[in-house]
Design a protein around this motif. Structure first.
Motif, mmCIF file in Angstrom:
data_model
loop_
_atom_site.group_PDB
_atom_site.id
_atom_site.type_symbol
_atom_site.label_atom_id
_atom_site.label_comp_id
_atom_site.label_asym_id
_atom_site.label_seq_id
_atom_site.Cartn_x
_atom_site.Cartn_y
_atom_site.Cartn_z
ATOM 1 N N ALA A 1 2.190 -1.944 15.714
ATOM 2 C CA ALA A 1 3.444 -1.368 15.005
ATOM 3 C C ALA A 1 4.243 -2.704 14.424
ATOM 4 O O ALA A 1 5.442 -2.880 14.727
ATOM 5 C CB ALA A 1 4.375 -0.851 15.822
ATOM 6 N N PRO A 2 3.491 -3.618 13.619
ATOM 7 C CA PRO A 2 4.511 -4.709 12.943
ATOM 8 C C PRO A 2 5.341 -3.905 12.196
ATOM 9 O O PRO A 2 5.202 -3.016 11.395
ATOM 10 C CB PRO A 2 3.335 -5.404 12.315
ATOM 11 C CG PRO A 2 2.126 -4.498 11.831
ATOM 12 C CD PRO A 2 2.159 -3.504 13.093
ATOM 13 N N MET A 3 6.635 -4.805 11.818
ATOM 14 C CA MET A 3 7.613 -4.395 11.094
ATOM 15 C C MET A 3 7.158 -3.969 9.611
ATOM 16 O O MET A 3 7.464 -3.192 9.080
ATOM 17 C CB MET A 3 8.839 -5.080 11.240
ATOM 18 C CG MET A 3 10.085 -4.780 10.416
ATOM 19 S SD MET A 3 10.151 -3.029 11.111
ATOM 20 C CE MET A 3 10.783 -3.478 12.941
ATOM 21 N N GLU A 4 6.141 -4.886 9.031
ATOM 22 C CA GLU A 4 5.740 -4.770 7.633
ATOM 23 C C GLU A 4 4.332 -3.809 7.947
ATOM 24 O O GLU A 4 3.337 -4.547 8.405
ATOM 25 C CB GLU A 4 5.424 -6.057 6.944
ATOM 26 C CG GLU A 4 4.703 -6.006 5.637
ATOM 27 C CD GLU A 4 4.034 -7.394 5.286
ATOM 28 O OE1 GLU A 4 4.018 -7.563 4.068
ATOM 29 O OE2 GLU A 4 3.596 -8.075 6.370
ATOM 30 N N PRO A 5 4.400 -2.820 7.510
ATOM 31 C CA PRO A 5 3.000 -1.995 7.530
ATOM 32 C C PRO A 5 1.810 -2.696 6.574
ATOM 33 O O PRO A 5 2.242 -3.492 5.822
ATOM 34 C CB PRO A 5 3.386 -0.635 7.103
ATOM 35 C CG PRO A 5 4.771 -0.561 7.119
ATOM 36 C CD PRO A 5 5.474 -1.920 7.047
ATOM 37 N N PRO A 6 0.578 -2.576 6.882
ATOM 38 C CA PRO A 6 -0.296 -3.150 6.311
ATOM 39 C C PRO A 6 -0.505 -2.991 4.685
ATOM 40 O O PRO A 6 0.009 -2.051 4.283
ATOM 41 C CB PRO A 6 -1.746 -2.435 6.666
ATOM 42 C CG PRO A 6 -1.329 -2.161 7.991
ATOM 43 C CD PRO A 6 -0.062 -1.748 8.102
ATOM 44 N N CYS A 7 -0.799 -4.101 4.080
ATOM 45 C CA CYS A 7 -0.560 -3.964 2.548
ATOM 46 C C CYS A 7 -1.334 -5.053 2.063
ATOM 47 O O CYS A 7 -1.477 -6.201 2.556
ATOM 48 C CB CYS A 7 1.147 -4.231 2.036
ATOM 49 S SG CYS A 7 1.100 -4.363 0.289
ATOM 50 N N ALA A 8 -2.150 -4.740 0.696
ATOM 51 C CA ALA A 8 -2.729 -5.837 0.226
ATOM 52 C C ALA A 8 -2.723 -5.374 -1.288
ATOM 53 O O ALA A 8 -2.864 -4.218 -1.637
ATOM 54 C CB ALA A 8 -4.604 -5.821 0.633
ATOM 55 N N THR A 9 -2.996 -6.329 -2.215
ATOM 56 C CA THR A 9 -3.067 -6.231 -3.499
ATOM 57 C C THR A 9 -4.630 -7.085 -4.041
ATOM 58 O O THR A 9 -4.789 -8.020 -3.636
ATOM 59 C CB THR A 9 -2.115 -6.948 -4.268
ATOM 60 O OG1 THR A 9 -0.840 -6.298 -4.116
ATOM 61 C CG2 THR A 9 -2.472 -6.980 -5.982
ATOM 62 N N ALA A 10 -5.495 -6.345 -4.519
ATOM 63 C CA ALA A 10 -6.649 -6.736 -5.123
ATOM 64 C C ALA A 10 -7.086 -6.525 -6.531
ATOM 65 O O ALA A 10 -6.343 -5.783 -7.276
ATOM 66 C CB ALA A 10 -7.921 -5.922 -4.519
ATOM 67 N N MET A 11 -7.572 -7.532 -7.174
ATOM 68 C CA MET A 11 -8.051 -7.523 -8.515
ATOM 69 C C MET A 11 -9.594 -7.961 -8.598
ATOM 70 O O MET A 11 -9.936 -9.117 -8.183
ATOM 71 C CB MET A 11 -7.272 -8.532 -9.241
ATOM 72 C CG MET A 11 -7.600 -8.225 -10.998
ATOM 73 S SD MET A 11 -6.451 -9.223 -12.051
ATOM 74 C CE MET A 11 -7.036 -10.823 -11.540
ATOM 75 N N TYR A 12 -10.261 -6.947 -9.136
ATOM 76 C CA TYR A 12 -11.794 -6.917 -9.148
ATOM 77 C C TYR A 12 -12.163 -7.739 -10.536
ATOM 78 O O TYR A 12 -11.565 -7.182 -11.439
ATOM 79 C CB TYR A 12 -12.485 -5.725 -9.095
ATOM 80 C CG TYR A 12 -13.873 -5.388 -9.346
ATOM 81 C CD1 TYR A 12 -14.784 -5.948 -8.332
ATOM 82 C CD2 TYR A 12 -14.480 -5.053 -10.512
ATOM 83 C CE1 TYR A 12 -16.292 -5.871 -8.585
ATOM 84 C CE2 TYR A 12 -16.127 -5.160 -10.840
ATOM 85 C CZ TYR A 12 -16.829 -5.539 -9.636
ATOM 86 O OH TYR A 12 -17.871 -5.521 -9.815
ATOM 87 N N ASN A 13 -12.927 -8.483 -10.434
ATOM 88 C CA ASN A 13 -13.208 -9.640 -11.769
ATOM 89 C C ASN A 13 -14.528 -9.409 -12.301
ATOM 90 O O ASN A 13 -15.284 -10.605 -12.462
ATOM 91 C CB ASN A 13 -12.704 -10.847 -11.480
ATOM 92 C CG ASN A 13 -11.294 -10.920 -11.237
ATOM 93 O OD1 ASN A 13 -10.388 -10.356 -11.893
ATOM 94 N ND2 ASN A 13 -10.844 -11.699 -9.836
#
Length: 753
Positions: free
Chosen positions: A353-365
């Protein structure tokens, strides 16, 4: 998690040679065709900087770039690494810039887990800094045509014995032509010469944090990025039977509906599957996800029920199990004993339960992928994404943002893999955002456990025979289908290394199938092992009619090094050399005595108040905690104050150690008061902080007083060791206050019965 010492396998000379001396730092922080709009996530290398070694680059204006290859999640590792390097290279603190390293095997281990960052890196980072100091001194000597020993480096300046000086910035080109010697030939500072190490220094990112400038994963923005939210199977191993996305597609802003791949084999860090909503904004994705109509096939884990599993675990530990450690004739003594103590302990699933839930930004090249993620282990992101997309790991570029907490959750990069997969399918940059509900219902959970302990007490009330059985679903089940027996490294955490001095001891472990994704959480299995052992010792003290602190010291016994050689036990010692990191009861005794002294143990308390104590060694660090509580006649609990003594060997930042110890203590309250994670029909029953309780201010003491034991022992872990001792100290204090014994967590309404 691993049970060997392979986290870092570069030797020290290879490490110094990894980067070509004098080479320009080419390119920016981002590689390939990553958009400039992402720039500014964290400080980036200057294109004009010249690299002295893998961790240090020198800018023409004299600023020093120090690379942090570990993840920052509030433990201040970026500050500590800078302190170590800057101290040895004699850098002026106002000329230090910290650069966040990308995922790259050249750094060795980057997994910010297991309280290892300082332990694994301090010596080699000191060598990095000392090598640059050497280069500067020898460059100045060459410039002045004098002997190097007549030149002294101090605060970004080299001074000759005659009094003339040269600034580091004026020596860069000459210095880069100097080859430092082998690490063992470098002059490393003595402890008396330390300037930054073993002092309290402010968090190097503090200003950005308090002014809102710090960039976390959820802050990363690219103008063309789309947002994805995923409806995942509610049961691990579940798959889609059918779905209707027509209502979801009709919502304004929805761009695409993508069926996620079904994970193969053991869960590992693969995405769970499900349906992804791709939209122009978070709100549209959220509303569309709620509009999805999905029929699930739950699979083999659809029968998982927490109450039934609890009963099966308690039954397991009531019967003989597999051997872990043994000496003497425990069963024979117990069979004949007329003075026995028997207790069962239970702890539920927990989630990070981290205060910031999981998140990711990706860019396929096409031939590479760029990922910006709040990850504790960027190399795990590389491996997981590469496997899912069928690409070479070297083509996966992982940029590490600040982490809004981690506690082990963010070293499991299923969220990064989700973003990369959706970006590949859409050809667009994608930000996958988990909600709090996603995080709590689709986590890698801390294992539920049951433990059974029996002891025979002699005529003086001391333990003469001790039997302890433990059962819990192993972490290995996440990586290997069908794994049901705990790994050695899990048993090493508070079970195999039991410090009780008894002539007869028998430790056994049971098996438990995993019906959910099992993962490590802050302090891992130390949580429930320390709870059982330290609670049981307190119960034995009461049965013997002795003071609980005095009895704890008696039970641990005199100062000695615990030797497992004659106890038929295999103990890994957190991967540390036992000659360097022996298990010393003298240090455990010392923190107990210090914490008790801090709390003025033995003082008279008003009715309804009590002091509890517990001590434990974890991650090679010794911690003792005393908790004072008040329990009202109605059963209301008030935690008044805590005192903690910690011996972590050599420490880098004293303020950080205190902060981490205080934070670890508060996190320990969660392990005691949280209702935990429960399952019915394979589904998590909790969804947010209203039913997965974490400590509020009202649950926490007004003060957690911390005393650091000064030591010249090698550095040990800090981030986790304060957590496992808190629950038993708290429960022991409750017993002292009102006579109510807590053997099962959470505490819940047990005080009101």
């Amino acid at each position: 998690m691993k049970n060997d010492n392979t986290y870092f396998d570069l030797n020290r000379r290879q490490f110094l040679k990894t980067s070509a001396i004098g080479a320009l730092v080419l390119g920016t922080y981002f590689v390939g065709s990553a958009p400039k709009a992402f720039a500014g996530v964290l400080e980036q290398p200057s294109e004009q900087a010249k690299r002295a070694n893998l961790f240090i680059a020198l800018r023409p204006d004299g600023m020093v770039e120090i690379t942090c290859h570990r993840s920052e999640m509030g433990q201040q590792i970026r500050t500590a690494i800078a302190q170590i390097v800057a101290d040895e290279m004699e850098a002026s603190w106002d000329k230090v810039v910290v650069i966040q390293g990308k995922g790259d095997p050249k750094y060795g281990d980057q997994n910010t887990d297991g309280s290892r960052s300082i332990r694994y890196n301090m010596q080699r980072l000191r060598e990095m800094g000392a090598s640059v100091r050497y280069m500067m001194q020898h460059a100045a000597a060459k410039y002045w045509k004098v002997e190097p020993h007549t030149c002294t480096a101090n605060q970004h300046v080299v001074t000759h014995s005659s009094g003339k000086t040269l600034a580091y910035k004026d020596l860069i080109d000459l210095a880069l032509g100097v080859t430092p010697p082998e690490p063992d030939k470098l002059t490393i500072k003595t402890r008396k010469e330390w300037r930054y190490i073993n002092t309290g220094m402010a968090h190097i990112d503090l200003t950005d944090l308090v002014t809102g400038k710090a960039t976390f994963a959820a802050d990363v923005r690219e103008p063309k990025a789309l947002v994805a939210m995923i409806e995942r199977p509610p049961v691990v191993g579940g798959v889609i039977k059918s779905f209707d996305a027509s209502a979801a597609k009709a919502i304004n802003g929805v761009v695409d509906i993508i069926e996620m791949p079904v994970p193969k084999g053991a869960p590992q860090f693969q995405p769970k599957g499900g349906i992804a909503i791709v939209a122009k904004n978070t709100w549209a994705a959220w509303q569309a996800r709620k509009a999805l109509k999905i029929v699930w096939v739950d699979g083999k884990n659809g029968d998982y029920n927490s109450e039934n599993f609890k009963k099966s675990l308690l039954q397991t530990v009531s019967e003989p199990q597999a051997h872990v450690r043994e000496k003497g004739d425990t069963m024979g003594v117990l069979a004949k004993s007329s003075n026995k103590l028997v207790a069962d302990y239970y702890a539920p699933h927990l989630t990070q339960a981290p205060m910031e839930p999981p998140c990711a930004t990706a860019m396929y090249n096409k031939d590479s992928v760029d990922i910006w993620a709040a990850t504790q282990n960027p190399q795990a992101d590389m491996k997981t994404v590469a496997a899912l997309l069928g690409m070479d790991e070297s083509k996966i570029n992982v940029h590490v943002t600040m982490l809004g907490g981690g506690f082990g959750r963010k070293s499991k990069p299923d969220f990064s893999a989700e973003a990369a997969y959706i970006s590949m399918k859409t050809g667009k940059p994608i930000r996958v955002q988990w909600t709090r509900e996603d995080d709590i219902q689709h986590s890698f959970y801390h294992a539920v456990s049951a433990q059974h302990i029996e002891a025979s007490l002699n005529e003086k009330g001391n333990i003469e025979a001790y039997l302890h059985r433990t059962a819990f679903s192993p972490i290995m089940s996440t990586f290997q289908e069908g794994a049901s027996a705990p790994g050695g490294f899990e048993l090493d955490l508070g079970f195999t290394d039991n410090p009780i001095l008894a002539p007869n001891m028998k430790l056994e472990r049971g098996e438990a199938p995993a019906k959910a994704r099992i993962g490590w959480m802050r302090s891992v299995t130390n949580i429930f092992h320390a709870f059982a052992v330290q609670s049981f010792i307190n119960e034995a003290a009461h049965k013997a009619g002795k003071d609980s602190k005095d009895y704890l010291l008696e039970t641990i016994g005199p100062a000695r090094t615990i030797d497992f050689a004659n106890q038929n036990a295999n103990y890994n010692n957190y991967g540390g050399d036992k000659a360097v990191y022996p298990l010393e009861t003298s240090r455990l005794r010392h923190v107990i005595e210090k914490a008790a002294s801090m709390a003025n143990w033995g003082r008279t308390l008003p009715k309804g108040r009590g002091l509890g104590i517990a001590a434990h060694r974890s991650f090679l660090t010794y911690v003792a905690t005393v908790v004072e509580v008040e329990v009202s006649d109605a059963g209301d609990l008030n935690v008044i104050k805590s005192w903690v003594a910690i011996d972590a060997g050599t420490v880098v930042n004293t303020d950080t150690v205190k902060n981490q110890t205080q934070g670890g203590s508060i996190y320990g309250i969660t392990t005691a008061i949280s209702d935990g994670i429960t399952f019915d029909k394979g589904r998590v029953q909790q969804s947010n902080f209203h039913d997965y309780r974490v400590p509020r201010m009202s649950d926490s003491p007004l003060e957690v007083e911390v005393e650091i034991i000064q030591s010249d022992a090698p550095p040990a872990g800090v981030g986790e060791p304060a957590t496992p001792v808190y629950a038993p100290a708290l429960c022991n204090a409750i017993f002292a206050a009102c006579g109510k014994r807590i053997r099962q967590l959470p505490i819940g309404n047990q005080l009101k019965v």
